[in-house]
Scaffold this active site. Structure first.
Site, mmCIF file in Angstrom:
data_model
loop_
_atom_site.group_PDB
_atom_site.id
_atom_site.type_symbol
_atom_site.label_atom_id
_atom_site.label_comp_id
_atom_site.label_asym_id
_atom_site.label_seq_id
_atom_site.Cartn_x
_atom_site.Cartn_y
_atom_site.Cartn_z
ATOM 1 N N LEU A 62 0.885 -1.163 0.000
ATOM 2 C CA LEU A 62 0.000 0.000 0.000
ATOM 3 C C LEU A 62 0.920 1.209 0.000
ATOM 4 O O LEU A 62 1.837 1.292 0.823
ATOM 5 C CB LEU A 62 -0.887 -0.020 1.252
ATOM 6 C CG LEU A 62 -2.048 0.978 1.320
ATOM 7 C CD1 LEU A 62 -3.019 0.759 0.170
ATOM 8 C CD2 LEU A 62 -2.779 0.843 2.659
ATOM 9 N N ASP A 63 0.692 2.117 -0.938
ATOM 10 C CA ASP A 63 1.577 3.274 -1.082
ATOM 11 C C ASP A 63 1.866 3.933 0.262
ATOM 12 O O ASP A 63 0.998 4.012 1.133
ATOM 13 C CB ASP A 63 0.940 4.329 -1.991
ATOM 14 C CG ASP A 63 0.891 3.891 -3.444
ATOM 15 O OD1 ASP A 63 1.490 2.855 -3.771
ATOM 16 O OD2 ASP A 63 0.247 4.595 -4.242
ATOM 17 N N ARG A 64 3.070 4.445 0.400
ATOM 18 C CA ARG A 64 3.445 5.182 1.606
ATOM 19 C C ARG A 64 2.444 6.305 1.890
ATOM 20 O O ARG A 64 2.070 6.554 3.034
ATOM 21 C CB ARG A 64 4.848 5.773 1.429
ATOM 22 C CG ARG A 64 5.286 6.700 2.575
ATOM 23 C CD ARG A 64 6.580 7.429 2.233
ATOM 24 N NE ARG A 64 6.927 8.386 3.262
ATOM 25 C CZ ARG A 64 6.426 9.599 3.368
ATOM 26 N NH1 ARG A 64 5.524 10.021 2.478
ATOM 27 N NH2 ARG A 64 6.791 10.410 4.340
#
Length: 279
Positions: A136-138
């Protein structure tokens, strides 16, 4: 510490058996042993034995001739403090977390102390190893699975690859999204990303006229890097806070939440469902 030490990497061949890792590093760098112990705990020191390279956290590990020590020091990375995630469910072999904005899904050679996996290793009881299952994207927040056995990581990864895990997202986007994008008639984006097939479906939930922003529900058939962000931007409605594909001057955090996840547990065969908008 001098600015010349703000970022460096060093690779040290071990030429004497029995010496402690922290002593070797102290003799080869300008860092104190206390600093080095912190650097090691944060995952920025590695050791190569034969063809295998892995993180080395134990300062008093005795090394042998032929091994190689690696230190990747970056003050900016090491000074970062991880945001605190919320444990949603501990299933033993794996756990479900609500990852906050700014926390990483996995680390790099420069450290892993700001990752969800390292947090899980340090805070779960009983203590367990943690393995990446998906990302999951930062800049995104929401539900993420962490495996605690290699077998669990393989089983859960298989569910993702075979699309047996349902995931849903909510995003705020710039502008007024089409009212025609209903549950029964979502806007479909079929746009390859980096040469790989990618499909997303967007449904309008509401429009905030004062902010000129629309709230959308998103379902994806594939899981490509930045898929939702790129597909939303391709429609002319970039995600609010997306400084990569949208407004580079945007001050808000990325408004992308992975709020729903459903799958059949690979161990118990029970149907599992998690919804951050209900729980």
């Amino acid at each position: 510490m001098s600015s010349s030490l703000a970022r460096f990497e060093k690779h040290i061949n071990v030429t004497e058996s029995g010496k402690l890792a922290v002593d070797i590093l102290a003799s080869e760098t300008a860092l104190s042993k206390q600093q080095l112990k912190k650097v090691m705990l944060k995952g920025a020191v590695w050791v190569t034995t034969g063809k295998k390279t892995q993180r080395l956290r134990r300062a008093k590990r005795q090394l042998d001739i032929g091994q190689t020590l690696h230190i990747y020091y970056d003050e900016h990375v090491l000074d970062c403090e991880p945001a605190e995630p919320e444990l949603i469910a501990d299933m033993g072999q794996y756990s479900i977390w609500n990852k906050p904005y700014g926390m990483l899904s996995q680390g790099s050679k420069w450290g892993d102390h700001c990752t969800i996996t390292r947090w899980a290793e340090q805070h779960l009881t009983p203590q367990r190893n943690a393995f990446v299952v998906h990302r999951l994207d930062r800049a995104a927040n929401g539900l993420i699975i962490v495996a605690h056995e290699k077998k669990a990581a393989a089983l859960l990864s298989g569910l993702f690859q075979s699309r047996q895990i349902e995931k849903r997202y909510q995003i705020w986007v710039e502008g007024e999204f089409s009212e025609q994008a209903t549950v029964d008639n979502p806007v479909k984006v079929d746009l390859d990303l980096d040469g790989r097939h990618a499909v997303s479906f967007f449904t309008r939930l509401k429009f905030d006229a004062s902010k000129q922003q629309s709230l959308l529900d998103v379902r994806i058939e594939t899981g490509r890097k930045h898929q939702i962000r790129q597909h939303a931007a391709s429609l002319g409605h970039p995600v609010v806070g997306d400084r990569l594909y949208g407004n580079i001057l945007q001050q808000e955090n990325l408004q992308l939440k992975a709020y729903f996840m459903a799958f059949r547990c690979p161990y118990t065969a029970e149907e599992k469902q998690f919804n951050l908008l209900i729980n």
